[in-house]
Design a protein around this motif. Structure first.
Motif, PDB file in Angstrom:
ATOM      1  N   ALA A   1       0.800  -1.214   0.094  1.00  0.00           N
ATOM      2  CA  ALA A   1      -0.004   0.024  -0.219  1.00  0.00           C
ATOM      3  C   ALA A   1       1.007   0.953  -0.147  1.00  0.00           C
ATOM      4  CB  ALA A   1      -0.928   0.016   1.227  1.00  0.00           C
TER       5      ALA A   1
ATOM      6  N   ALA B   1      -3.123   7.768   3.015  1.00  0.00           N
ATOM      7  CA  ALA B   1      -4.143   7.483   2.001  1.00  0.00           C
ATOM      8  C   ALA B   1      -5.025   8.796   2.014  1.00  0.00           C
ATOM      9  CB  ALA B   1      -4.918   6.461   2.514  1.00  0.00           C
TER      10      ALA B   1
ATOM     11  N   LEU C   1     -10.076  -0.451  -6.469  1.00  0.00           N
ATOM     12  CA  LEU C   1     -10.317  -0.474  -5.085  1.00  0.00           C
ATOM     13  C   LEU C   1     -10.003  -1.469  -4.267  1.00  0.00           C
ATOM     14  CD1 LEU C   1     -12.134   0.765  -2.853  1.00  0.00           C
ATOM     15  CD2 LEU C   1     -14.269  -0.576  -3.989  1.00  0.00           C
TER      16      LEU C   1
ATOM     17  N   GLY D   1      -9.579  -4.857  -1.426  1.00  0.00           N
ATOM     18  CA  GLY D   1     -10.797  -5.546  -0.557  1.00  0.00           C
ATOM     19  C   GLY D   1     -11.084  -6.669  -1.374  1.00  0.00           C
TER      20      GLY D   1
ATOM     21  N   TYR E   1     -12.150   0.379   2.573  1.00  0.00           N
ATOM     22  CA  TYR E   1     -11.441   1.664   1.985  1.00  0.00           C
ATOM     23  C   TYR E   1     -12.603   2.829   1.647  1.00  0.00           C
ATOM     24  CZ  TYR E   1      -7.871  -1.354   2.288  1.00  0.00           C
ATOM     25  OH  TYR E   1      -6.889  -2.443   2.881  1.00  0.00           O
TER      26      TYR E   1
ATOM     27  N   ILE F   1     -13.544   7.786  -1.636  1.00  0.00           N
ATOM     28  CA  ILE F   1     -12.554   6.631  -1.274  1.00  0.00           C
ATOM     29  C   ILE F   1     -11.222   6.983  -0.724  1.00  0.00           C
ATOM     30  CG2 ILE F   1     -11.653   4.563  -2.114  1.00  0.00           C
ATOM     31  CD1 ILE F   1     -13.794   4.523  -4.183  1.00  0.00           C
ATOM     32  N   SER F   2     -10.701   6.144   0.491  1.00  0.00           N
ATOM     33  CA  SER F   2      -9.647   6.247   0.898  1.00  0.00           C
ATOM     34  C   SER F   2      -8.626   5.669   0.108  1.00  0.00           C
ATOM     35  CB  SER F   2      -9.466   5.746   2.366  1.00  0.00           C
ATOM     36  OG  SER F   2      -8.073   5.814   3.128  1.00  0.00           O
ATOM     37  N   ALA F   3      -7.755   6.576  -0.828  1.00  0.00           N
ATOM     38  CA  ALA F   3      -7.028   5.946  -1.744  1.00  0.00           C
ATOM     39  C   ALA F   3      -5.565   6.087  -1.501  1.00  0.00           C
ATOM     40  CB  ALA F   3      -7.308   6.624  -3.125  1.00  0.00           C
ATOM     41  N   SER F   4      -4.694   4.796  -1.509  1.00  0.00           N
ATOM     42  CA  SER F   4      -3.111   5.261  -1.138  1.00  0.00           C
ATOM     43  C   SER F   4      -2.449   5.163  -2.538  1.00  0.00           C
ATOM     44  CB  SER F   4      -2.671   4.018  -0.262  1.00  0.00           C
ATOM     45  OG  SER F   4      -3.125   2.965  -0.703  1.00  0.00           O
TER      46      SER F   4
END
Length: 310
Positions: A88, A116, A234, A236, A244, A295-298
């Motif tokens: 990540a 993120a 995405l 998961g 996320y 969305i929590s995006a890393s």
């Protein structure tokens, strides 16, 4: 991406379908890499690099990553094989030492935290589903590929649905098009008579269709109320309820939660899920409701594994 590198030296040659076990530093590394997908395998004995998941797949168990090799030339015994696992986070190895880092690691070098960003994914006022948005009750007596005079461009990347006007149930229909980045893709549907069969992939354009045997009825290809495509991967997994996701909005308010499906990290085929992931809002689009998700995006750069097209 940031990444973790682990090595192994197989004691015997690894042929197509063979496996190599890589020992991770500890079980905590599993959480860093399991839901990522831009992995690379390098076999020094072949002086060759292989890409996930077309050339190899990975199964994780505790602190072991077992690679199944799908290359055509055997990896020689006693040669070093390196596995670079994406973890990540963004490309933090590009940072200069004077710049703030986007990752926190412990004394052993294990990734413990990464930045993120909350990212707003904008869908706008998505058009209502239409059973004939792409093809409207067209005869398909032959098995040739039917290429449209011009591509059908959908308002947002979205899932398709196919059906026949009569009792066709043994035929398959492959639909061709592109994703929102212009990458060719295709998906195969098995007809269920007049009942629409929903797909899992989000198309931005549709350019052709082809049935495997002649249809007794007429073919319609349309859009679904959900399965709206996402512009980045995405994590998961492919079950509903991928993590996320921070928030959904409809007309600026918080609606009843919809359904998210994470990007499919298996080698893409004509029937696998969307490579980046999809969202189905709880309230069906009607051309007026305005949708958005946060969305929590890393890692915005990762667009999923390569698309499949036949």
């Amino acid at each position: 991406m940031s990444f973790v590198i682990v090595n192994a030296t197989p004691s015997s040659a690894v042929a197509t379908g063979g496996t190599i076990a890589f020992a991770l530093a500890n079980a905590s590394v599993l959480g860093q890499v399991k839901f990522e997908g831009n992995h690379v395998l390098y076999a020094r004995g072949l002086q060759a690099q292989f890409a996930f998941p077309a050339d190899f797949t990975i199964a994780y168990s505790g602190s072991t990553a077992t690679v199944t090799y799908n290359g055509t030339t055997s990896i020689p015994a006693g040669t070093l094989v390196e596995l670079q696992l994406e973890s990540a986070g963004e490309n933090n190895y590009l940072y200069k030492s004077t710049e703030p880092q986007d990752a926190v690691k412990d004394i052993l070098g294990n990734l413990r935290a990464t930045v993120a960003r909350p990212v707003r994914v904008l869908f706008g006022a998505v058009a209502a589903a239409s059973a004939t948005a792409v093809v409207n009750a067209a005869a398909r007596a032959g098995v040739v590929k039917n290429t449209y005079a011009s591509a059908v461009v959908l308002d947002v990347p979205r899932g398709l649905a196919v059906k026949s006007s009569t009792t066709d149930t043994t035929q398959t229909v492959t639909v061709f098009g592109t994703d929102e980045f212009g990458v060719a893709m295709s998906e195969t549907f098995t007809l269920n008579g007049t009942t629409a069969v929903n797909g899992k992939k989000a198309f931005k354009t549709v350019t052709a269709d082809q049935n495997n045997i002649a249809l007794a009825g007429n073919l319609s290809v349309g859009t679904q109320a959900g399965v709206l495509g996402l512009p980045f991967f995405l994590p998961g997994g492919t079950s509903a309820g991928a993590g996320y996701v921070m928030k959904e909005t409809q007309d600026g308010a918080t609606p009843t939660a919809g359904t998210f499906v994470g990007g499919d990290l298996t080698k893409a085929t004509a029937t696998t899920g969307d490579v980046r992931g999809t969202w189905t809002p709880n309230a069906a689009p009607d051309g007026a409701k305005v949708y958005e998700v946060v969305i929590s995006a890393s890692d915005l750069a990762f667009k999923g594994v390569p698309q499949f097209t036949s």
